[in-house]
Design an enzyme around this catalytic site. Structure first.
Site, PDB file in Angstrom:
ATOM      1  N   TYR A 153       0.846  -1.205   0.000  1.00 38.02           N
ATOM      2  CA  TYR A 153       0.000   0.000   0.000  1.00 38.02           C
ATOM      3  C   TYR A 153       0.885   1.259   0.000  1.00 38.02           C
ATOM      4  CZ  TYR A 153      -3.060   3.569   2.141  1.00 38.02           C
ATOM      5  OH  TYR A 153      -3.748   4.722   2.439  1.00 38.02           O
ATOM      6  N   LYS A 157       1.549   4.179  -3.001  1.00 34.23           N
ATOM      7  CA  LYS A 157       1.378   5.613  -2.744  1.00 34.23           C
ATOM      8  C   LYS A 157       2.626   6.387  -3.178  1.00 34.23           C
ATOM      9  CE  LYS A 157      -2.694   6.042  -0.659  1.00 34.23           C
ATOM     10  NZ  LYS A 157      -3.779   6.695  -1.419  1.00 34.23           N
ATOM     11  N   GLU A 195     -11.896  -1.231   8.980  1.00 32.99           N
ATOM     12  CA  GLU A 195     -11.879  -0.087   9.905  1.00 32.99           C
ATOM     13  C   GLU A 195     -10.496   0.100  10.515  1.00 32.99           C
ATOM     14  OE1 GLU A 195     -13.333  -2.897  10.282  1.00 32.99           O
ATOM     15  OE2 GLU A 195     -13.199  -3.670  12.323  1.00 32.99           O
ATOM     16  N   LYS A 204     -15.601  -1.661  19.742  1.00 35.82           N
ATOM     17  CA  LYS A 204     -15.413  -2.723  20.748  1.00 35.82           C
ATOM     18  C   LYS A 204     -15.924  -2.260  22.103  1.00 35.82           C
ATOM     19  CE  LYS A 204     -11.432  -4.714  18.388  1.00 35.82           C
ATOM     20  NZ  LYS A 204     -10.082  -5.221  18.434  1.00 35.82           N
ATOM     21  N   THR A 223       2.597   2.662  18.895  1.00 33.22           N
ATOM     22  CA  THR A 223       2.051   4.027  18.992  1.00 33.22           C
ATOM     23  C   THR A 223       1.706   4.604  17.617  1.00 33.22           C
ATOM     24  OG1 THR A 223       4.277   4.940  18.908  1.00 33.22           O
ATOM     25  CG2 THR A 223       3.317   4.596  21.103  1.00 33.22           C
ATOM     26  N   ARG A 224       0.751   5.525  17.618  1.00 36.62           N
ATOM     27  CA  ARG A 224       0.340   6.237  16.417  1.00 36.62           C
ATOM     28  C   ARG A 224      -0.137   7.635  16.812  1.00 36.62           C
ATOM     29  NH1 ARG A 224       2.187   2.259  14.774  1.00 36.62           N
ATOM     30  NH2 ARG A 224       1.508   0.858  13.112  1.00 36.62           N
TER      31      ARG A 224
HETATM   32  P1  NAD Z   1     -12.195   4.976   1.915  1.00 35.85           P
HETATM   33  O1  NAD Z   1     -11.884   3.544   1.654  1.00 35.85           O
HETATM   34  O2  NAD Z   1     -13.339   5.300   2.823  1.00 35.85           O
HETATM   35  O3  NAD Z   1     -12.432   5.730   0.541  1.00 35.85           O
HETATM   36  C1  NAD Z   1     -11.850   5.322  -0.672  1.00 35.85           C
HETATM   37  C2  NAD Z   1     -12.952   5.240  -1.698  1.00 35.85           C
HETATM   38  O4  NAD Z   1     -12.400   4.828  -2.951  1.00 35.85           O
HETATM   39  C3  NAD Z   1     -14.024   4.178  -1.327  1.00 35.85           C
HETATM   40  O5  NAD Z   1     -15.302   4.763  -1.199  1.00 35.85           O
HETATM   41  C4  NAD Z   1     -13.966   3.201  -2.476  1.00 35.85           C
HETATM   42  O6  NAD Z   1     -15.226   2.666  -2.847  1.00 35.85           O
HETATM   43  C5  NAD Z   1     -13.376   4.064  -3.590  1.00 35.85           C
HETATM   44  N1  NAD Z   1     -12.820   3.213  -4.638  1.00 35.85           N
HETATM   45  C6  NAD Z   1     -11.972   2.157  -4.475  1.00 35.85           C
HETATM   46  N2  NAD Z   1     -11.751   1.569  -5.651  1.00 35.85           N
HETATM   47  C7  NAD Z   1     -12.486   2.251  -6.577  1.00 35.85           C
HETATM   48  C8  NAD Z   1     -12.667   2.100  -7.970  1.00 35.85           C
HETATM   49  N3  NAD Z   1     -12.056   1.118  -8.655  1.00 35.85           N
HETATM   50  N4  NAD Z   1     -13.483   2.964  -8.614  1.00 35.85           N
HETATM   51  C9  NAD Z   1     -14.132   3.947  -7.922  1.00 35.85           C
HETATM   52  N5  NAD Z   1     -13.988   4.138  -6.603  1.00 35.85           N
HETATM   53  C10 NAD Z   1     -13.171   3.304  -5.935  1.00 35.85           C
HETATM   54  O7  NAD Z   1     -10.858   5.636   2.446  1.00 35.85           O
HETATM   55  P2  NAD Z   1     -10.597   7.064   3.116  1.00 35.85           P
HETATM   56  O8  NAD Z   1     -10.215   6.821   4.515  1.00 35.85           O
HETATM   57  O9  NAD Z   1     -11.699   8.007   2.793  1.00 35.85           O
HETATM   58  O10 NAD Z   1      -9.276   7.505   2.337  1.00 35.85           O
HETATM   59  C11 NAD Z   1      -9.303   8.369   1.218  1.00 35.85           C
HETATM   60  C12 NAD Z   1      -7.894   8.461   0.637  1.00 35.85           C
HETATM   61  O11 NAD Z   1      -6.980   8.921   1.624  1.00 35.85           O
HETATM   62  C13 NAD Z   1      -7.342   7.121   0.131  1.00 35.85           C
HETATM   63  O12 NAD Z   1      -6.590   7.362  -1.045  1.00 35.85           O
HETATM   64  C14 NAD Z   1      -6.441   6.672   1.247  1.00 35.85           C
HETATM   65  O13 NAD Z   1      -5.432   5.819   0.780  1.00 35.85           O
HETATM   66  C15 NAD Z   1      -5.903   8.000   1.744  1.00 35.85           C
HETATM   67  N6  NAD Z   1      -5.472   7.906   3.148  1.00 35.85           N
HETATM   68  C16 NAD Z   1      -6.385   7.764   4.136  1.00 35.85           C
HETATM   69  C17 NAD Z   1      -5.961   7.684   5.449  1.00 35.85           C
HETATM   70  C18 NAD Z   1      -6.927   7.535   6.573  1.00 35.85           C
HETATM   71  O14 NAD Z   1      -6.485   7.498   7.728  1.00 35.85           O
HETATM   72  N7  NAD Z   1      -8.237   7.453   6.342  1.00 35.85           N
HETATM   73  C19 NAD Z   1      -4.586   7.744   5.759  1.00 35.85           C
HETATM   74  C20 NAD Z   1      -3.686   7.882   4.717  1.00 35.85           C
HETATM   75  C21 NAD Z   1      -4.123   7.992   3.412  1.00 35.85           C
END
Ligand code: NAD
Length: 325
Positions: A153, A157, A195, A204, A223-224
């Site tokens: 992953y 990125k 999640e 939980k 830790t985070r």
């Molecule tokens: P999320 O999984 O809730 O949202 C990602 C969305 O992308 C989902 O709704 C999913 O259905 C959509 N998706 C996946 N494959 C697809 C496809 N083929 N076509 C169309 N849609 C598609 O995740 P999030 O937490 O909202 O994260 C959003 C972005 O931020 C992501 O790129 C994630 O990697 C990045 N990110 C999030 C976090 C976090 O803590 N939430 C941390 C670091 C990076």
């Protein structure tokens, strides 16, 4: 409406994308949301919501070419918490799906002339070798290289960061990249395996009667830092309104152990539960966001306390869990 700004939000059916659509609407944008699925937890606020697969180039062409967009927010990715990205079972899917989405969207944005693009990268790009201590001093943007993320992953990125920056260099596109560090809040995934830790702890604790017990992966001393969603949105919008390409950390520097996070959820709920430590996927030992660069270039850094975001998130998850009963 004349002069109304237009935004295309990919990943609008997801956690951060759903919140971002709402924020852009509040700022007066015309918003088209795109996702492979509808938002699971709320009605979309987007003017238009197009459901489809961003791995299909023809679909990406369709959603970018029938209307002019001033800004693209590319948040769609195949992702989840530690139970999804660290088990190894989803590595090929994560790399293939997310890279294909990014390759398609960068190219279609170039062809249709969307000049300003936001890309959501992650703290998972940082080398595992500098995150072996639970007392992590904070990851600076320049720590990314020499590269060595602990998951595929993270590698995807890193590849996509470089791909968008190449498009900026070669085609004059305006790119803004943020590395999010564990964003949490209401209207996100709270069960089912994808999640993240704050939502998992809240669920939980909410589902366990006082005096019972909950399970935590590992010894719980990893830790985070966790950033509340409203701060993430503020960071995205400030970055997009700046001249800064990034990558820029958007994260908190309030370090807490997973045991500490569980205790926090228990205190909010007014419950005392036993913690049982079990084997499970963990990721790095310690990770924090170092925020001097964002302060320097945007004159801003996140300041909301973890406890304040956790109270709101706990309440929302407890309500969802109660509805399901
Ligand atoms: P999320 O999984 O809730 O949202 C990602 C969305 O992308 C989902 O709704 C999913 O259905 C959509 N998706 C996946 N494959 C697809 C496809 N083929 N076509 C169309 N849609 C598609 O995740 P999030 O937490 O909202 O994260 C959003 C972005 O931020 C992501 O790129 C994630 O990697 C990045 N990110 C999030 C976090 C976090 O803590 N939430 C941390 C670091 C990076």
């Amino acid at each position: 409406m004349a002069n109304q700004k237009t935004a295309l939000v990919c990943g609008a059916g997801g956690f951060i994308g759903g919140h971002l659509v709402k924020r852009l609407k509040e700022e007066g944008y015309f918003v088209r949301g795109v996702d492979i699925k509808q938002h699971e937890h709320r009605e979309t606020c987007a003017d238009e919501f197009v459901q489809g697969d961003l791995r299909e180039q023809s679909f990406c062409r369709q959603i970018t070419s029938d209307k002019h967009f001033d800004e693209l927010y590319q948040l769609a990715a195949d992702m989840g918490g530690a139970g999804y990205i660290f088990t190894g079972e989803h590595d090929a899917a994560v790399m293939h799906n997310s890279a294909t989405i990014n390759l398609n969207m960068a190219e279609e944005a170039r062809k249709t002339g969307i000049k300003k693009i936001f890309y959501s990268s992650s703290a998972c790009i940082y080398p595992a070798s500098i995150q072996e201590d639970a007392d992590n001093p904070g990851l600076k943007e320049t720590d990314a290289y020499p590269a060595g993320p602990d998951s595929e992953y993270g590698w995807e990125k890193l590849f996509s960061e470089r791909m968008y920056l190449s498009y900026a260099r070669n085609y004059g596109m305006e790119i803004h990249i943020a590395r999010f560090h564990n964003i949490f809040g209401p209207f996100g995934t709270w069960e089912g395996g994808k999640e993240k830790a704050p939502a998992a702890m809240c669920r939980k604790v909410a589902e366990t009667p006082n005096g019972g017990g909950i399970e935590i992966w590992g010894d719980g001393e990893q830790t985070r830092t966790f950033l509340y969603i409203d701060e993430c949105l503020e960071g995205i919008r400030r970055l997009m309104n700046s001249q800064v390409a990034g990558p820029v950390n958007i994260g908190s520097d309030e370090l807490i152990s997973i045991n500490g996070l569980a205790e926090m959820a228990m205190n909010i709920a007014g419950k005392k539960l036993a913690i049982k430590h079990i084997p499970g996927p963990l990721g790095v030992r310690g990770r924090s966001s170092e925020n001097s660069y964002i302060q320097q270039v945007l004159g801003w850094r996140p300041t909301t306390k973890l406890i304040d975001g956790m109270k709101i998130t706990y309440q929302w998850i407890a309500e969802q869990a109660a509805k399901r009963k």
